[in-house]
Design a protein around this motif. Structure first.
Motif, mmCIF file in Angstrom:
data_model
loop_
_atom_site.group_PDB
_atom_site.id
_atom_site.type_symbol
_atom_site.label_atom_id
_atom_site.label_comp_id
_atom_site.label_asym_id
_atom_site.label_seq_id
_atom_site.Cartn_x
_atom_site.Cartn_y
_atom_site.Cartn_z
ATOM 1 N N ILE A 1 -38.742 25.883 41.822
ATOM 2 C CA ILE A 1 -38.467 27.130 42.545
ATOM 3 C C ILE A 1 -38.564 28.298 41.554
ATOM 4 C CG2 ILE A 1 -36.626 28.424 43.729
ATOM 5 C CD1 ILE A 1 -35.637 25.632 44.731
ATOM 6 N N GLY A 2 -39.271 29.331 41.946
ATOM 7 C CA GLY A 2 -39.373 30.539 41.105
ATOM 8 C C GLY A 2 -40.725 30.685 40.445
ATOM 9 N N ILE A 3 -41.493 29.600 40.345
ATOM 10 C CA ILE A 3 -42.828 29.712 39.743
ATOM 11 C C ILE A 3 -43.812 30.168 40.821
ATOM 12 C CG2 ILE A 3 -44.755 28.432 38.677
ATOM 13 C CD1 ILE A 3 -42.671 26.793 37.176
ATOM 14 N N THR A 4 -44.514 31.249 40.551
ATOM 15 C CA THR A 4 -45.419 31.798 41.575
ATOM 16 C C THR A 4 -46.767 31.091 41.529
ATOM 17 O OG1 THR A 4 -46.388 33.444 40.102
ATOM 18 C CG2 THR A 4 -44.367 34.087 41.267
ATOM 19 N N GLU A 5 -47.518 31.305 42.601
ATOM 20 C CA GLU A 5 -48.867 30.742 42.677
ATOM 21 C C GLU A 5 -49.718 31.254 41.511
ATOM 22 O OE1 GLU A 5 -50.736 31.057 46.530
ATOM 23 O OE2 GLU A 5 -52.728 31.067 45.630
ATOM 24 N N GLU A 6 -49.608 32.538 41.226
ATOM 25 C CA GLU A 6 -50.415 33.138 40.138
ATOM 26 C C GLU A 6 -50.049 32.495 38.801
ATOM 27 O OE1 GLU A 6 -48.797 34.932 42.517
ATOM 28 O OE2 GLU A 6 -50.684 35.325 43.571
ATOM 29 N N GLN A 7 -48.757 32.313 38.558
ATOM 30 C CA GLN A 7 -48.322 31.688 37.292
ATOM 31 C C GLN A 7 -48.862 30.261 37.189
ATOM 32 O OE1 GLN A 7 -44.106 32.288 37.901
ATOM 33 N NE2 GLN A 7 -43.992 33.755 36.211
ATOM 34 N N PHE A 8 -48.771 29.545 38.307
ATOM 35 C CA PHE A 8 -49.244 28.163 38.303
ATOM 36 C C PHE A 8 -50.741 28.109 37.993
ATOM 37 C CE2 PHE A 8 -51.267 24.511 40.267
ATOM 38 C CZ PHE A 8 -50.502 23.463 39.786
ATOM 39 N N ILE A 9 -51.511 28.930 38.686
ATOM 40 C CA ILE A 9 -52.972 28.896 38.513
ATOM 41 C C ILE A 9 -53.348 29.278 37.078
ATOM 42 C CG2 ILE A 9 -55.139 30.037 39.216
ATOM 43 C CD1 ILE A 9 -53.965 30.124 42.071
ATOM 44 N N GLU A 10 -52.682 30.300 36.565
ATOM 45 C CA GLU A 10 -52.962 30.750 35.186
ATOM 46 C C GLU A 10 -52.683 29.609 34.198
ATOM 47 O OE1 GLU A 10 -54.170 33.220 33.683
ATOM 48 O OE2 GLU A 10 -53.441 32.902 31.624
ATOM 49 N N ARG B 1 -52.428 26.324 34.831
ATOM 50 C CA ARG B 1 -53.269 25.136 35.070
ATOM 51 C C ARG B 1 -54.683 25.351 34.515
ATOM 52 N NH1 ARG B 1 -51.677 20.480 34.876
ATOM 53 N NH2 ARG B 1 -53.521 20.352 33.600
ATOM 54 N N GLN B 2 -55.236 26.514 34.777
ATOM 55 C CA GLN B 2 -56.606 26.768 34.311
ATOM 56 C C GLN B 2 -56.667 26.840 32.789
ATOM 57 O OE1 GLN B 2 -57.741 30.230 36.624
ATOM 58 N NE2 GLN B 2 -58.433 28.965 38.330
ATOM 59 N N THR B 3 -55.661 27.446 32.175
ATOM 60 C CA THR B 3 -55.632 27.534 30.711
ATOM 61 C C THR B 3 -55.553 26.135 30.103
ATOM 62 O OG1 THR B 3 -54.485 29.624 30.907
ATOM 63 C CG2 THR B 3 -54.395 28.565 28.753
ATOM 64 N N GLY C 1 -45.056 17.901 35.235
ATOM 65 C CA GLY C 1 -45.391 18.937 36.210
ATOM 66 C C GLY C 1 -46.542 18.612 37.126
ATOM 67 N N SER C 2 -47.768 18.732 36.604
ATOM 68 C CA SER C 2 -48.931 18.592 37.490
ATOM 69 C C SER C 2 -50.087 17.949 36.751
ATOM 70 C CB SER C 2 -49.367 19.964 38.028
ATOM 71 O OG SER C 2 -49.811 20.794 36.971
ATOM 72 N N ALA C 3 -51.052 17.474 37.548
ATOM 73 C CA ALA C 3 -52.266 16.859 36.990
ATOM 74 C C ALA C 3 -53.360 17.915 36.879
ATOM 75 C CB ALA C 3 -52.732 15.733 37.906
ATOM 76 N N ARG C 4 -54.405 17.578 36.151
ATOM 77 C CA ARG C 4 -55.514 18.518 35.983
ATOM 78 C C ARG C 4 -56.187 18.808 37.336
ATOM 79 N NH1 ARG C 4 -59.214 15.478 31.766
ATOM 80 N NH2 ARG C 4 -60.453 17.376 31.942
ATOM 81 N N ALA C 5 -56.811 19.973 37.389
ATOM 82 C CA ALA C 5 -57.423 20.400 38.659
ATOM 83 C C ALA C 5 -58.849 20.888 38.412
ATOM 84 C CB ALA C 5 -56.577 21.498 39.291
ATOM 85 N N ASP C 6 -59.513 20.276 37.427
ATOM 86 C CA ASP C 6 -60.839 20.780 37.048
ATOM 87 C C ASP C 6 -61.966 19.794 37.333
ATOM 88 O OD1 ASP C 6 -59.951 18.950 35.151
ATOM 89 O OD2 ASP C 6 -60.853 20.013 33.452
ATOM 90 N N PHE C 7 -61.682 18.755 38.129
ATOM 91 C CA PHE C 7 -62.771 17.844 38.495
ATOM 92 C C PHE C 7 -63.620 18.503 39.584
ATOM 93 C CE2 PHE C 7 -59.741 14.247 37.182
ATOM 94 C CZ PHE C 7 -60.301 14.182 35.918
#
Ligand SMILES: [Fe+2]
Length: 304
Positions: free
Chosen positions: A245-254, A256-258, A184-190
């Motif tokens: 498709i179908g994954i919202t920005e809020e779902q993604f952020i939640e 990723r941050q978790t 899916g995605s890489a970390r976003a906490d740097f």
């Protein structure tokens, strides 16, 4: 210490440019060689310098593998393209600058200045230490030529603020702005990174035409599959674990941050950054000729 085996080239992509991939297993990094078949002009994307943090030994087996392949094929390398200031491996850009003929331009996004400003004090680098190490600071949407082919810069922040993708025909070198669909995605906490920017960058990538190919900077596959480096936009749209498709920005952020809250510090964070923000130059030797990496130490309050 045994020599690092030479990377094996794998010709993947028939498009306006030829693309060769080289996997580096210690950091699970993908390095690429991009070649204009008409002129043989080439660029190396995200090359790795081998580094053993326990012994302090720097070695060049991985870079030598790519160098041999370049030399055997008579490619004329013009640029090293960094997608961002990596925090998990050292760049081999200076090795290629030293060992290849002609002028090799080391390129990175212009927002590297943000990363430099953050990390230079951590490693006690002076203004002089930080002077002009990169040859080209690329701007968003800038285009440059490699022989007869056009390469376009795409700013893809989120993982890091300086992060770029490189678009060459239908091939996009995405660095760590997206991972293979099952990851899916890489970390976003740097420092300077954030999940919202990463979501927007992934959305930008997945808005490209379906047959565009997204080449990743790392792969950490589950046991049942081999390391892989490329998938189409269409496949990502249907299958990317975090960006389909179908994954919202809020779902993604939640999500990723978790996830980022429980990820550990990258093993090579400090050696990587103190080299990579200086375009791959190792720290200057001291009066005895010794080169030292700097590792900041944090103490618990009971020891302060
Ligand atoms: Fe990265």
């Amino acid at each position: 210490m045994s020599a690092v085996p030479a990377a094996k080239p794998c010709k993947l992509h028939k498009g306006v440019a030829d693309v060769y991939s080289f996997f580096e297993p210690a950091t699970e990094s993908w390095q690429y060689l991009l070649v204009d078949p008409a002129s043989s002009e080439a660029a190396i994307i995200d090359p790795v310098l081998d580094y053993n943090p326990a012994s302090g030994v720097v070695s060049t087996g991985t870079a030598e593998g790519i160098l041999s392949f370049i030399t055997e094929n008579g490619f004329k390398v013009r640029r090293v393209l960094e997608t961002h200031a990596h925090a998990d491996h050292l760049t081999a850009s200076q090795f290629f600058k030293k060992h290849l003929p002609g002028e090799i331009l080391i390129c990175i996004g212009e927002r590297i200045s943000q990363i430099q400003k953050h990390f230079a004090p951590i490693y006690d680098f002076s203004d002089k230490d930080m002077e002009n190490h990169f040859d080209v600071l690329l701007k968003d949407d800038e285009e440059f030529k490699l022989g007869g082919i056009s390469c376009k810069v795409m700013h893809l922040p989120g993982h890091t603020p300086d992060h770029l993708g490189y678009v060459v025909g239908k091939a996009v070198f995405t660095g760590d702005s997206i991972f293979m669909p099952d990851l899916g995605s890489a970390r976003a906490d740097f420092p300077g990174g954030n999940a919202k920017d990463l979501y927007n960058s992934m959305t930008r990538l997945l808005s490209l035409p379906e047959d565009y190919q997204l080449f990743v900077g790392h792969d950490y596959p589950p046991q049942q599959r081999e390391h892989d480096c490329v998938a189409t936009v269409g496949f990502h749209r249907q299958n990317n674990k975090h960006g389909r498709i179908g994954i919202t920005e809020e779902q993604f952020i939640e999500f990723r941050q978790t996830r980022d809250r429980v990820l550990g510090t990258p093993r090579l964070l400090h050696p990587s950054l103190q080299v990579n923000i200086r375009a791959g130059k190792l720290p200057s030797p001291d009066a005895d000729g010794r080169i030292r990496m700097r590792i900041p130490v944090r103490l618990p309050s009971s020891m302060l």
